[in-house]
Design a protein around this motif. Structure first.
Motif, PDB file in Angstrom:
ATOM      1  N   GLU A 161     122.390  68.459 -28.889  1.00  0.00           N
ATOM      2  CA  GLU A 161     123.451  67.909 -28.068  1.00  0.00           C
ATOM      3  C   GLU A 161     124.145  67.015 -29.452  1.00  0.00           C
ATOM      4  O   GLU A 161     125.229  66.737 -28.977  1.00  0.00           O
ATOM      5  N   ASN A 162     123.403  66.582 -30.831  1.00  0.00           N
ATOM      6  CA  ASN A 162     124.590  66.617 -31.677  1.00  0.00           C
ATOM      7  C   ASN A 162     124.488  67.489 -32.785  1.00  0.00           C
ATOM      8  O   ASN A 162     125.046  67.654 -33.812  1.00  0.00           O
ATOM      9  N   SER A 163     124.584  69.047 -31.737  1.00  0.00           N
ATOM     10  CA  SER A 163     125.143  70.104 -32.487  1.00  0.00           C
ATOM     11  C   SER A 163     125.119  69.842 -34.325  1.00  0.00           C
ATOM     12  O   SER A 163     125.136  70.671 -34.995  1.00  0.00           O
ATOM     13  N   GLU A 164     123.003  69.505 -34.164  1.00  0.00           N
ATOM     14  CA  GLU A 164     123.021  70.469 -35.028  1.00  0.00           C
ATOM     15  C   GLU A 164     121.523  71.324 -34.276  1.00  0.00           C
ATOM     16  O   GLU A 164     121.806  72.199 -33.410  1.00  0.00           O
ATOM     17  N   ILE A 165     121.545  72.705 -35.635  1.00  0.00           N
ATOM     18  CA  ILE A 165     120.946  73.788 -35.911  1.00  0.00           C
ATOM     19  C   ILE A 165     119.283  73.249 -35.387  1.00  0.00           C
ATOM     20  O   ILE A 165     118.908  72.981 -35.946  1.00  0.00           O
ATOM     21  N   LEU A 166     118.623  73.552 -34.516  1.00  0.00           N
ATOM     22  CA  LEU A 166     117.141  73.633 -33.448  1.00  0.00           C
ATOM     23  C   LEU A 166     116.313  74.969 -34.331  1.00  0.00           C
ATOM     24  O   LEU A 166     115.223  74.949 -34.263  1.00  0.00           O
ATOM     25  N   ALA A 167     117.192  75.873 -34.257  1.00  0.00           N
ATOM     26  CA  ALA A 167     116.684  77.091 -34.083  1.00  0.00           C
ATOM     27  C   ALA A 167     117.796  78.490 -34.382  1.00  0.00           C
ATOM     28  O   ALA A 167     118.646  78.793 -34.165  1.00  0.00           O
ATOM     29  N   THR A 168     117.097  80.037 -35.124  1.00  0.00           N
ATOM     30  CA  THR A 168     117.830  80.771 -35.421  1.00  0.00           C
ATOM     31  C   THR A 168     116.410  82.466 -34.835  1.00  0.00           C
ATOM     32  O   THR A 168     115.213  81.938 -35.561  1.00  0.00           O
ATOM     33  N   MET A 169     117.545  83.072 -34.566  1.00  0.00           N
ATOM     34  CA  MET A 169     116.901  84.725 -34.041  1.00  0.00           C
ATOM     35  C   MET A 169     117.552  85.456 -34.864  1.00  0.00           C
ATOM     36  O   MET A 169     119.038  84.918 -34.824  1.00  0.00           O
ATOM     37  N   ILE A 170     117.206  86.260 -35.488  1.00  0.00           N
ATOM     38  CA  ILE A 170     117.728  87.148 -36.557  1.00  0.00           C
ATOM     39  C   ILE A 170     116.627  88.426 -36.134  1.00  0.00           C
ATOM     40  O   ILE A 170     116.353  88.767 -35.448  1.00  0.00           O
ATOM     41  N   ILE A 171     118.932  89.192 -35.266  1.00  0.00           N
ATOM     42  CA  ILE A 171     118.275  90.680 -35.191  1.00  0.00           C
ATOM     43  C   ILE A 171     119.252  91.144 -35.809  1.00  0.00           C
ATOM     44  O   ILE A 171     119.763  91.498 -36.181  1.00  0.00           O
ATOM     45  N   THR A 172     118.637  92.630 -35.369  1.00  0.00           N
ATOM     46  CA  THR A 172     119.580  94.409 -35.332  1.00  0.00           C
ATOM     47  C   THR A 172     119.420  94.461 -33.769  1.00  0.00           C
ATOM     48  O   THR A 172     118.455  95.366 -33.496  1.00  0.00           O
ATOM     49  N   PRO A 173     121.258  94.957 -33.703  1.00  0.00           N
ATOM     50  CA  PRO A 173     121.802  95.184 -32.675  1.00  0.00           C
ATOM     51  C   PRO A 173     120.811  96.415 -32.336  1.00  0.00           C
ATOM     52  O   PRO A 173     120.628  97.828 -33.787  1.00  0.00           O
ATOM     53  N   PRO A 174     120.982  97.198 -31.564  1.00  0.00           N
ATOM     54  CA  PRO A 174     120.758  98.162 -31.247  1.00  0.00           C
ATOM     55  C   PRO A 174     121.553  99.541 -31.370  1.00  0.00           C
ATOM     56  O   PRO A 174     122.739  99.344 -32.258  1.00  0.00           O
ATOM     57  N   SER A 175     120.961 100.700 -31.760  1.00  0.00           N
ATOM     58  CA  SER A 175     122.253 101.916 -32.205  1.00  0.00           C
ATOM     59  C   SER A 175     122.164 102.276 -30.757  1.00  0.00           C
ATOM     60  O   SER A 175     122.445 101.853 -29.857  1.00  0.00           O
ATOM     61  N   ARG A 176     123.627 102.933 -30.756  1.00  0.00           N
ATOM     62  CA  ARG A 176     124.677 104.304 -30.225  1.00  0.00           C
ATOM     63  C   ARG A 176     123.453 104.883 -29.128  1.00  0.00           C
ATOM     64  O   ARG A 176     123.422 104.597 -27.537  1.00  0.00           O
ATOM     65  N   LEU A 177     122.358 105.649 -29.644  1.00  0.00           N
ATOM     66  CA  LEU A 177     121.473 105.954 -28.588  1.00  0.00           C
ATOM     67  C   LEU A 177     120.338 105.132 -28.149  1.00  0.00           C
ATOM     68  O   LEU A 177     119.345 105.597 -27.756  1.00  0.00           O
ATOM     69  N   SER A 178     120.370 103.853 -28.744  1.00  0.00           N
ATOM     70  CA  SER A 178     119.392 103.381 -28.331  1.00  0.00           C
ATOM     71  C   SER A 178     119.189 101.927 -27.772  1.00  0.00           C
ATOM     72  O   SER A 178     120.827 101.840 -27.221  1.00  0.00           O
ATOM     73  N   SER A 179     118.977 101.399 -26.884  1.00  0.00           N
ATOM     74  CA  SER A 179     118.495 100.492 -25.718  1.00  0.00           C
ATOM     75  C   SER A 179     117.623  98.998 -26.538  1.00  0.00           C
ATOM     76  O   SER A 179     117.137  98.259 -25.264  1.00  0.00           O
TER      77      SER A 179
END
Length: 267
Positions: A161-179
């Motif tokens: 609520e104070n605009s401070e980061i609590l967590a982050t998740m790092i992901i690699t987006p899918p390729s064109r042929l993958s879901s």
């Protein structure tokens, strides 16, 4: 919000064809392309030293355009200039209060500085945190933006609520042929309890899935067989991740083990 434009010697603006302009950084060769509206915003930024004054004049020049659209165009360029040390914020407005906290969104130009500080400060202090960013050069705001812009990694962030980061998740987006998206790491504030972390991760997965129009089928976490953080694997198991495959000799004598969570509805 009061600000100052600095380091003018670091960039120049080139007039391109068809009403487009290029902001070129002298030292790095990085280029930003802006349209006529972007060029006008840049001129107004140089004219004023207050964001409200810029938006007020911008709104007067474009009375038929919704202020939210103008605000979005302004924010894009303003955040970019802050990121590259071309603008220094001298007096910040009060941060907007989120109606629902933790508030979860994907990182944009206005988040990378805060995200860099969060990752460096928290590192792996929470027992459920894990990431593969070992090079300090990869943790600069510009580097984080580069990986996002080029689709290498995306960062899903949870704010309090104070605009401070609590967590982050790092992901690699899918390729064109993958879901399937790949989970590359997650960093949690050391003040979070496990139940809070579970709630945040589950909500992040929903936000990530919506980002791809609910077309994702799986989220996958892959580790080599010498992965030592058993508590993280147990935590993922509680969230619905299951061992899906083991590929032998993926790196010398080590196997690559894939743990996946199925996202298909009604499965």
């Amino acid at each position: 919000m009061k600000y100052s434009i600095v380091n003018k010697e670091k960039y120049f603006v080139k007039n391109e064809t068809a009403g487009t302009f290029t902001i070129l950084m002298h030292d790095t060769g990085v280029q930003f392309y802006i349209n006529q509206t972007g060029k006008l915003i840049l001129d107004l930024l140089e004219k004023h030293q207050n964001t409200e004054a810029v938006l007020q004049e911008l709104s007067a020049l474009f009375p038929d355009i919704n202020i939210k659209v103008l605000q979005s165009d302004f924010d894009d360029l303003f955040d970019l200039m802050v990121l590259y040390d071309l603008i220094i914020i001298e007096e910040k407005d009060k941060e907007a209060e989120y109606t629902e906290t933790p508030y979860i969104r994907f990182a944009g130009d206005g988040d990378y500085r805060k995200l860099t500080r969060f990752i460096k400060n928290e590192k792996l202090q929470n027992k459920l945190s894990f990431h593969c960013i070992n090079n300090a050069k990869e943790l600069t705001p510009v580097s984080l933006r580069y990986t996002t812009f080029h689709g290498i990694s995306h960062f899903c962030i949870a704010y309090d609520e104070n605009s401070e980061i609590l967590a982050t998740m790092i992901i690699t987006p899918p390729s064109r042929l993958s879901s399937v998206i790949s989970l590359e790491g997650f960093i949690f504030s050391k003040k979070l309890k496990e139940a809070e972390i579970k709630d945040i991760v589950q909500r992040m997965i929903k936000v990530i899935n919506r980002r791809y129009n609910d077309k994702l089928t799986k989220i996958r976490f892959s580790v080599f067989s010498d992965f030592k953080y058993i508590n993280i694997l147990e935590f993922l198991k509680e969230l619905g991740f299951e061992k899906e495959a083991e590929l032998q000799y993926e790196s010398n004598d080590k196997s690559l083990i894939m743990h996946s969570k199925l996202l298909i509805k009604n499965k």
